[in-house]
Design a protein around this motif. Structure first.
Motif, short mmCIF file in Angstrom:
data_model
loop_
_atom_site.label_atom_id
_atom_site.label_comp_id
_atom_site.label_asym_id
_atom_site.label_seq_id
_atom_site.Cartn_x
_atom_site.Cartn_y
_atom_site.Cartn_z
N ILE A 27 51.62 -59.77 23.20
CA ILE A 27 53.08 -59.42 23.46
C ILE A 27 53.02 -58.82 24.92
CG2 ILE A 27 53.91 -56.69 23.41
CD1 ILE A 27 52.46 -56.75 20.62
N ARG A 28 52.09 -58.50 26.06
CA ARG A 28 52.10 -57.98 26.87
C ARG A 28 53.08 -59.41 27.95
NH1 ARG A 28 47.22 -56.89 27.72
NH2 ARG A 28 46.94 -58.19 28.97
N GLU A 29 52.38 -60.63 27.67
CA GLU A 29 52.79 -62.19 27.86
C GLU A 29 54.53 -62.90 27.16
OE1 GLU A 29 50.01 -64.57 28.43
OE2 GLU A 29 49.02 -63.38 29.75
N GLY A 30 54.80 -62.02 26.49
CA GLY A 30 55.78 -63.21 25.91
C GLY A 30 55.86 -63.45 24.82
N TYR A 31 54.38 -63.32 23.68
CA TYR A 31 54.36 -63.56 23.09
C TYR A 31 54.46 -65.74 22.98
CZ TYR A 31 55.81 -59.47 20.12
OH TYR A 31 55.82 -58.19 20.12
N PRO A 32 53.54 -66.27 24.11
CA PRO A 32 52.83 -67.68 23.93
C PRO A 32 52.38 -67.81 22.43
CG PRO A 32 51.46 -65.83 25.10
CD PRO A 32 52.33 -64.97 24.31
N GLY A 33 53.30 -68.99 21.90
CA GLY A 33 52.49 -69.33 20.68
C GLY A 33 52.85 -68.90 19.57
N PHE A 34 54.75 -68.55 19.83
CA PHE A 34 55.21 -68.24 18.67
C PHE A 34 56.70 -68.12 19.82
CE2 PHE A 34 51.80 -64.72 18.02
CZ PHE A 34 51.93 -65.03 16.74
N ASP A 35 57.20 -68.91 18.27
CA ASP A 35 58.60 -69.15 18.40
C ASP A 35 59.83 -67.90 18.03
OD1 ASP A 35 58.68 -71.41 19.90
OD2 ASP A 35 58.43 -72.28 18.15
N PHE A 36 61.06 -67.47 18.96
CA PHE A 36 62.28 -66.71 18.29
C PHE A 36 62.95 -67.42 18.64
CE2 PHE A 36 59.53 -63.35 21.05
CZ PHE A 36 58.44 -62.74 20.05
N THR A 37 63.86 -66.75 17.34
CA THR A 37 65.05 -67.43 16.98
C THR A 37 65.99 -66.90 17.46
OG1 THR A 37 64.40 -68.43 15.17
CG2 THR A 37 67.22 -68.54 15.24
N PRO A 38 66.74 -66.66 18.25
CA PRO A 38 68.28 -65.62 18.10
C PRO A 38 69.28 -65.52 17.23
CG PRO A 38 67.98 -66.79 20.34
CD PRO A 38 67.94 -67.70 18.77
N ILE A 39 69.84 -63.98 17.01
CA ILE A 39 70.60 -63.20 16.11
C ILE A 39 72.19 -64.81 15.65
CG2 ILE A 39 71.92 -62.17 15.08
CD1 ILE A 39 70.01 -59.69 15.19
N ALA A 40 72.22 -65.07 16.60
CA ALA A 40 73.69 -65.37 17.67
C ALA A 40 73.17 -67.07 17.10
CB ALA A 40 73.70 -65.58 19.08
N THR A 41 72.44 -67.80 16.69
CA THR A 41 72.24 -68.90 16.21
C THR A 41 71.88 -68.85 14.61
OG1 THR A 41 69.44 -68.87 16.48
CG2 THR A 41 71.02 -69.89 18.39
N VAL A 42 72.05 -67.64 14.37
CA VAL A 42 71.64 -67.61 12.85
C VAL A 42 72.98 -67.78 11.94
CG1 VAL A 42 70.65 -66.63 10.98
CG2 VAL A 42 69.09 -66.87 12.82
N SER A 43 73.18 -68.45 10.93
CA SER A 43 74.74 -68.58 10.61
C SER A 43 75.21 -67.15 10.03
CB SER A 43 74.84 -69.57 9.83
OG SER A 43 74.22 -69.60 8.86
N ASP A 44 74.35 -67.25 8.82
CA ASP A 44 74.81 -66.23 7.86
C ASP A 44 74.42 -64.40 8.02
OD1 ASP A 44 76.14 -67.97 6.40
OD2 ASP A 44 74.29 -68.37 4.47
N VAL A 45 74.25 -64.49 9.68
CA VAL A 45 73.16 -63.36 10.08
C VAL A 45 74.45 -62.34 10.04
CG1 VAL A 45 71.88 -61.46 11.04
CG2 VAL A 45 70.80 -63.87 10.38
N ASP A 46 74.87 -61.27 9.82
CA ASP A 46 75.55 -59.83 10.04
C ASP A 46 75.61 -59.74 11.44
OD1 ASP A 46 77.18 -57.62 10.27
OD2 ASP A 46 77.03 -56.80 8.72
N ARG A 47 76.97 -60.54 11.95
CA ARG A 47 76.92 -59.56 13.71
C ARG A 47 75.89 -58.29 14.24
NH1 ARG A 47 75.80 -63.84 13.61
NH2 ARG A 47 77.27 -66.06 14.22
N SER A 48 76.90 -57.32 13.32
CA SER A 48 76.35 -56.03 13.05
C SER A 48 75.08 -55.61 12.92
CB SER A 48 77.25 -55.04 12.31
OG SER A 48 76.60 -55.75 11.52
N GLU A 49 74.29 -56.38 12.95
CA GLU A 49 72.75 -56.20 12.97
C GLU A 49 71.93 -55.58 14.41
OE1 GLU A 49 70.50 -58.85 10.55
OE2 GLU A 49 71.65 -57.88 8.66
N GLN A 50 72.86 -56.40 15.48
CA GLN A 50 72.49 -56.88 16.43
C GLN A 50 72.44 -55.05 17.43
OE1 GLN A 50 73.84 -60.23 18.39
NE2 GLN A 50 72.78 -60.03 20.20
N ARG A 51 71.41 -54.14 17.33
CA ARG A 51 71.20 -53.63 17.88
C ARG A 51 70.94 -53.11 19.38
NH1 ARG A 51 67.95 -52.10 12.53
NH2 ARG A 51 68.90 -51.67 11.38
N ALA A 52 70.62 -54.11 19.66
CA ALA A 52 70.40 -53.71 21.41
C ALA A 52 71.42 -53.31 21.61
CB ALA A 52 69.43 -54.93 21.74
#
Ligand code: FAD
Ligand code: N01
Length: 555
Positions: A530-555
């Motif tokens: 966690i401290r090192e920013g999740y080496p070994g894991f990939d993240f997919t941003p909401i912006a790149t997922v076609s069907d996701v409701d953008r309103s979910e982006q709560r940040a």
């Protein structure tokens, strides 16, 4: 931690959730509590009619924990740990179930659960970054995050004796015990299986049954629990240092608040060894396995512990032939889960108890008896204490797939995970105490809380950062699995045909499924990720997922 207050809790009928948690044992209850407290909408799904998990299902006579209850309990709430009093050092099943019901009520968790509901399948679709969860009774729910809190010892091993149907009396399974008490007083009973469940059942019913046949295939190593009622002064003193004791437990490799030794049996004199083994026997329970640091890495050291325990058996059991047949010799001490008992070897001094060796002949069932070789043992009831399809059983029972790829195919050669908490190719699927984490070789409640906290922090990171999906990288997973195997191979564990390696289930791939680096080293590794920013894991941003409701982006 971000405050999500203001996001409404789900209606009971709202099937589109942030998170679905499968299971209402120690893990599922805490996961639902933790994720709901973060403001996520959470649905818990549990096949039983109530909470408790292991402690709901395993109601067999004598069922109890073998880690002191002051430690085998949640630490997440100071109020909870102060207010609950345990009646005994090792609580019996009804008390642990009461405790988990209390937790469910105290934190108002029941309203998030659907009970009597079994999940039969779950599929992930990357196009909309959602899991669809199929229920056995029909119906579906959808969620962003799927958390499997399904338990490592929750799918009983199939009872596959071809002639069992011939037997006309009742057949019980320890892990699926009836809700009502079963009275065996005066009856002729056979218990098949001499692992932890078998030993607890045997020692409890031996007092009242007319005749008890203990059907043994492999003799177990067992150390006395020396269970006793809680001493109020001791409890008060312990609770005054509760935080310190919990921290101590987390700083060990086992997750118990014990002083771990670096003393080696092989470098100690015979007198020192005898004294230390004897002292550990008098303390009793699982800490016996830590009497010396080399017991599970050196066969020579292991033999010394095994000799000590075999001598104890021989000194307790009066009939020399029975004593001889009770001696475990075919695997290293501790490489199969050691048992903790209350008078197990002593029961064989009772006239109404007989040890029956079934290793050579197996068993057959007739209408009213069990046939072993050329003997018919007349019985009124049979108790199966034959164990579990451990660690992976309940996970693989759910048909899990991601973008068309199935988990059972991905794990065909054995389970593959990164840290035991995620598996490559299955985004947003989290395993609580999954394969290749310390899990069953630790104080499970410590490991459960650590895993749920890691998952919660990760979800928080994703919710804040506009991240739709997290996935384990295949290469990082390969490296983790190689590390887990390397540590296991440096020990004696893989040498036994245990459920840790899947050997109790015919056809299950043989693989040691537990991380043996210890609770502390493991938690440090998780925190570092966690401290090192999740080496070994990939993240997919909401912006790149076609069907996701953008309103979910709560940040
Ligand atoms: P569980 O308690 O197994 O709960 C999982 C739940 O998921 C179950 O209620 C199950 O019904 C539900 N579920 C599974 N699949 C589905 C599905 N498809 N759909 C819906 N619901 C589903 N560990 C220790 O550290 N110390 C001990 O002293 C100890 N004693 C034990 C004694 C016994 C008799 C057994 C069997 C295990 C013991 N363990 C002990 C290990 C035990 O597994 C853990 O301590 C702990 O209880 C696991 O909690 P859990 O919530 O992860 O899983
Ligand atoms: O199951 P097990 P368990 N024919 O797999 C025998 C936890 N737990 O339910 O060794 C004949 O250990 C089998 O024989 P063998 C704890 O982690 C904790 O007892 O395969 N025999 C063995 O003797 C524990 O390890 C507590 O030769 C057959 C027994 O059945 C885990 O749960 C209490 C057979 C199974 O033993 C599992 O324990 C209970 C067959 N076909 C459970 N199939 C505490 O005390 C199986 N056996 C905390």
């Amino acid at each position: 931690m971000m405050d999500y207050a203001g996001i409404p809790a789900p209606d009971a009928d709202d099937l589109e959730m942030d998170a679905i948690v499968i299971g209402a044992g120690f893990a599922g209850l805490y996961a639902v509590h933790r994720l709901h407290s973060m403001g996520l909408s959470v649905l818990g799904i549990e096949k039983a009619i109530g909470v408790g998990g292991v402690w709901y299902w395993n109601r067999y006579p004598g069922a109890r924990c073998d880690i002191p209850s002051l430690e085998y309990s949640y630490s997440f709430s100071e109020e909870l740990q102060q207010e609950w009093s345990w009646k005994e050092r090792y609580a019996a099943q009804p008390e642990i179930l009461d405790y988990l019901n209390h937790v469910a009520d105290r934190f108002d968790l029941r309203r998030h659960f659907r009970f009597s509901t079994t999940v039969k399948a779950a599929s992930w679709d990357s196009a909309d970054a959602r899991w669809t969860v199929d229920l056995e009774a029909g119906g579906q729910c959808r969620c962003k995050y799927l958390i499997l809190a399904v338990g490592g010892l929750s799918t009983p091993k199939a009872v596959d004796f071809p002639t069992l149907d011939t037997f006309e009396g009742p057949v019980y399974h320890t892990s699926h015990w009836p809700q009502q008490e079963v009275d065996f007083a005066g009856r002729r009973v056979a218990v098949l299986g001499t692992g932890s469940s078998g030993l607890q059942t045997i020692t409890t019913i031996a007092k009242s049954v007319g005749q008890l046949y203990v059907l043994q295939r492999t003799p177990p190593f067992s150390v006395p629990a020396w269970n006793r009622p809680t001493d109020p002064d001791e409890e008060k003193a312990y609770k005054s240092r509760y935080r310190e004791m919990r921290d101590k437990a987390r700083s060990t490799s086992s997750g118990f608040a014990v002083d771990e030794t670096s003393l080696l049996a092989l470098s100690s004199s015979e007198d020192q060894r005898r004294e230390r083994f004897e002292k550990s026997w008098q303390v009793g329970g699982l800490p016996f396995g830590g009497a010396f640091a080399d017991l599970l890495v050196s066969q020579e050291a292991n033999d010394l512990a095994a000799d000590f325990l075999r001598a104890k058996i021989a000194s307790i059991v009066e009939d020399p032939d029975t004593a001889r047949r009770l001696l475990p010799t075919s695997y290293p001490f501790g490489a199969k889960r050691m048992c903790v008992d209350t008078g197990y070897f002593e029961v064989f001094n009772q006239d109404n108890v007989e040890l029956v060796d079934i290793a050579r002949d197996g068993v057959e069932f007739t209408r009213d008896a069990i046939r072993v070789g050329d003997r018919d043992l007349p019985v009124d009831a049979v108790i199966m204490a034959t164990g579990f399809d451990a660690i992976t059983g309940s996970i693989l029972k759910i048909r899990i797939s991601a973008d068309g790829e199935s988990l059972s195919d991905a794990w065909a050669q054995g389970p593959q995970t990164l840290l035991g908490v995620m598996t490559a190719g299955f985004p947003n699927l989290f395993l609580v105490t999954g394969p290749a984490s310390p899990s069953v070789l630790s104080n499970m409640v410590v490991s459960i809380e650590q895993h749920v906290d890691w998952i919660a922090e990760t979800l928080d990171h994703m919710e804040r950062g506009g991240i739709a999906a997290i996935a384990a990288q295949p290469q990082a997973q390969r490296e983790w699995m190689a590390h887990v195997a390397e540590i296991a191979d440096a020990t004696l564990f893989p040498r036994a045909d245990s459920w840790y390696v899947g050997a109790n289930i015919p056809g299950k791939p043989r693989q040691f499924m537990v991380y043996l680096g210890g609770v502390k080293a493991y938690a440090d590794k998780c925190a570092e990720i966690i401290r090192e920013g999740y080496p070994g894991f990939d993240f997919t941003p909401i912006a790149t997922v076609s069907d996701v409701d953008r309103s979910e982006q709560r940040a």
